[in-house]
Scaffold this motif. Structure first.
Motif, PDB file in Angstrom:
ATOM      1  N   LYS A 199      45.704  37.858  31.083  1.00 53.69           N
ATOM      2  CA  LYS A 199      44.828  37.797  30.053  1.00 53.69           C
ATOM      3  C   LYS A 199      45.774  37.075  28.772  1.00 53.69           C
ATOM      4  CE  LYS A 199      43.169  42.102  30.441  1.00 53.69           C
ATOM      5  NZ  LYS A 199      43.042  43.511  29.870  1.00 53.69           N
ATOM      6  N   LYS A 241      36.680  38.622  27.965  1.00 53.25           N
ATOM      7  CA  LYS A 241      37.299  39.749  27.380  1.00 53.25           C
ATOM      8  C   LYS A 241      37.341  41.065  28.140  1.00 53.25           C
ATOM      9  CE  LYS A 241      40.020  40.254  23.649  1.00 53.25           C
ATOM     10  NZ  LYS A 241      40.847  40.437  23.387  1.00 53.25           N
ATOM     11  N   GLU A 297      38.932  35.974  32.696  1.00 52.86           N
ATOM     12  CA  GLU A 297      39.173  35.830  31.173  1.00 52.86           C
ATOM     13  C   GLU A 297      39.885  34.571  30.289  1.00 52.86           C
ATOM     14  OE1 GLU A 297      40.898  39.816  29.278  1.00 52.86           O
ATOM     15  OE2 GLU A 297      42.025  38.277  27.805  1.00 52.86           O
TER      16      GLU A 297
END
Ligand SMILES: [Zn+2]
Length: 420
Positions: A117, A144, A156
């Motif tokens: 991420k 997210k 993401e």
């Protein structure tokens, strides 16, 4: 008109497997399996400038600290691909690139990470030296919290809008602080008569392991050890260490007195290869150095270990050790309260005096001792030092990072001198 396509690099590179070997455990709050830190290969980042001539946009990773593993133009968006040096790895995707265009224009840049991420909010610079965060109006996150990296996972991603022109714009996860910057800082401090440096070894790829000595005393019987940047992107930890060391080397009465009693050694750049190669976390040996302080399979950890063994064999005593890092929040990872050190109770006094000397500040501290090969455990186990991992938040405002570093140094000096 045709679309320029640059093939994503290293998509197919084989990643190295992970193995966990049960090793010895130590008494403490947590008994854990130790991570095997044997060296493993890293992927080389192909250094180049990607040219999208139809769009008139250029993006480059040809500088120290860069990380940009591939780029392609898809309609109006420049897709950038950011991969780690190897895997598995703690997901702290570092990125840094230079970008410019033929004509002034706005560009959308979309980040794609390999199994990670987004972590670092983009910082921009026109000269590679002074940096500002991107205007949050030009920053958008997608999916997210939805990315679980399973087969149906949504990626993401982050899209940013940049204003480009013929002048280079630098984009990075944090302020770019490579070996060049850190060694220049050492050189400038070493103008003082009471500061010198020597190299206590070399990194795996031959970069110097530079060690500063700060002392005005006649003998070297009491030592403080400071180091940081085992994890390359952890720039806020470096900024805190910088403020900490600049306070120890300053001209206050307290600092002058302290330097007569205590010798401080500083290895500000524990992982020079990883920093200059733009790594997410590992050394050029392909591992997290802050798991190697039991096994010592790596020249970087060995250099500090051997240096401290030599000093203590010569009769010096290590009173305090601090290892600077960054994470999501400010936190102090200390020893547990039952560990008997060379200066019992110092850590608790130090933390509460930091708290007392910063308005409206509440210390977040967590104590543990176990067998893991984390630096603080080694400094305690082998030398009986009070030790900690000093974690600074990625987004902690930089003036506050500095203030905390200064107060931490002042209170440490005061408390250690009080023990005389
Ligand atoms: Zn770290």
């Amino acid at each position: 008109m045709h679309t320029t396509l640059i093939i994503l690099l290293m998509l197919t590179s084989s990643l190295i497997g992970w193995s966990q070997t049960p090793k010895k455990t130590y008494q403490g709050q947590g008994q854990v399996q130790e991570v095997d830190t044997s060296p493993r290969p890293i992927q080389q980042q192909y250094q180049t400038t990607f040219a999208f001539e139809d769009a008139g946009i250029y993006i480059s990773n040809e500088f120290d600290g860069a990380r940009l593993n591939g780029a392609l133009m898809k309609e109006d968006t420049l897709m950038v691909w950011i991969t780690p040096e190897n895997a598995p790895i703690n997901p702290s995707p570092w990125y840094a690139f230079k970008i410019w265009s033929d004509e002034p224009k706005e560009a959308l840049v979309k980040f794609t990470y390999q199994n990670a991420k987004h972590r670092y909010f983009p910082k921009l610079s026109r000269d590679g030296e002074s940096w500002q965060p991107l205007d949050s109006a030009n920053y958008q996150e997608f999916n997210k919290g939805e990315a679980d990296f399973g087969p149906n996972s949504l990626p993401e991603t982050v899209v940013i809008k940049l204003s480009l022109d013929a002048d280079t714009l630098w984009v990075a996860g944090q302020e770019l602080q490579t070996s060049k910057h850190i060694f220049a800082w050492i050189d400038s401090l070493s103008q003082q008569s009471y500061i010198s440096y020597s190299d206590i070894g070399e990194s795996r790829l031959g970069r110097p392991m530079r060690n500063m000595k700060i002392s005005e005393g006649k003998q070297e019987d009491k030592i403080v050890m400071v180091f940081g940047r085992q994890h390359p992107p952890e720039v806020t930890g470096w900024l805190a260490m910088k403020a900490f060391v600049e306070t120890l080397t300053g001209d206050s009465k307290l600092a002058q007195k302290f330097r007569k009693e205590y010798t401080t050694y500083v290895v500000p750049l524990m992982n020079p290869d990883g920093v200059d190669l733009g790594h997410w976390r590992h050394s050029a040996g392909g591992v997290d150095l802050n798991r190697d302080w039991n096994q010592f399979y790596h020249p970087e950890t060995r250099a500090v270990r051997d240096f401290l063994r030599k000093k203590t064999d010569e009769g010096a005593k290590l009173y305090f050790g601090v290892d600077f890092h960054s994470t999501w929040d400010d936190i102090y990872y200390t020893l547990d309260s039952v560990s008997v050190t060379n200066t019992p109770g110092l850590m608790a006094e130090w933390l509460s005096s930091i708290e007392d000397n910063i308005p409206d500040y509440e210390i977040n501290a967590k104590g543990s001792v176990n067998g893991t090969g984390v630096s603080k455990n080694f400094l305690f186990r082998e030398f009986g030092a009070e030790s900690l991992v000093y974690e600074v938040g990625d987004n902690t405002p930089r003036p506050f990072v500095r203030q905390k570093g200064q107060v931490a140094a002042e209170q440490l000096m005061r408390l250690l001198l009080d023990r005389e």
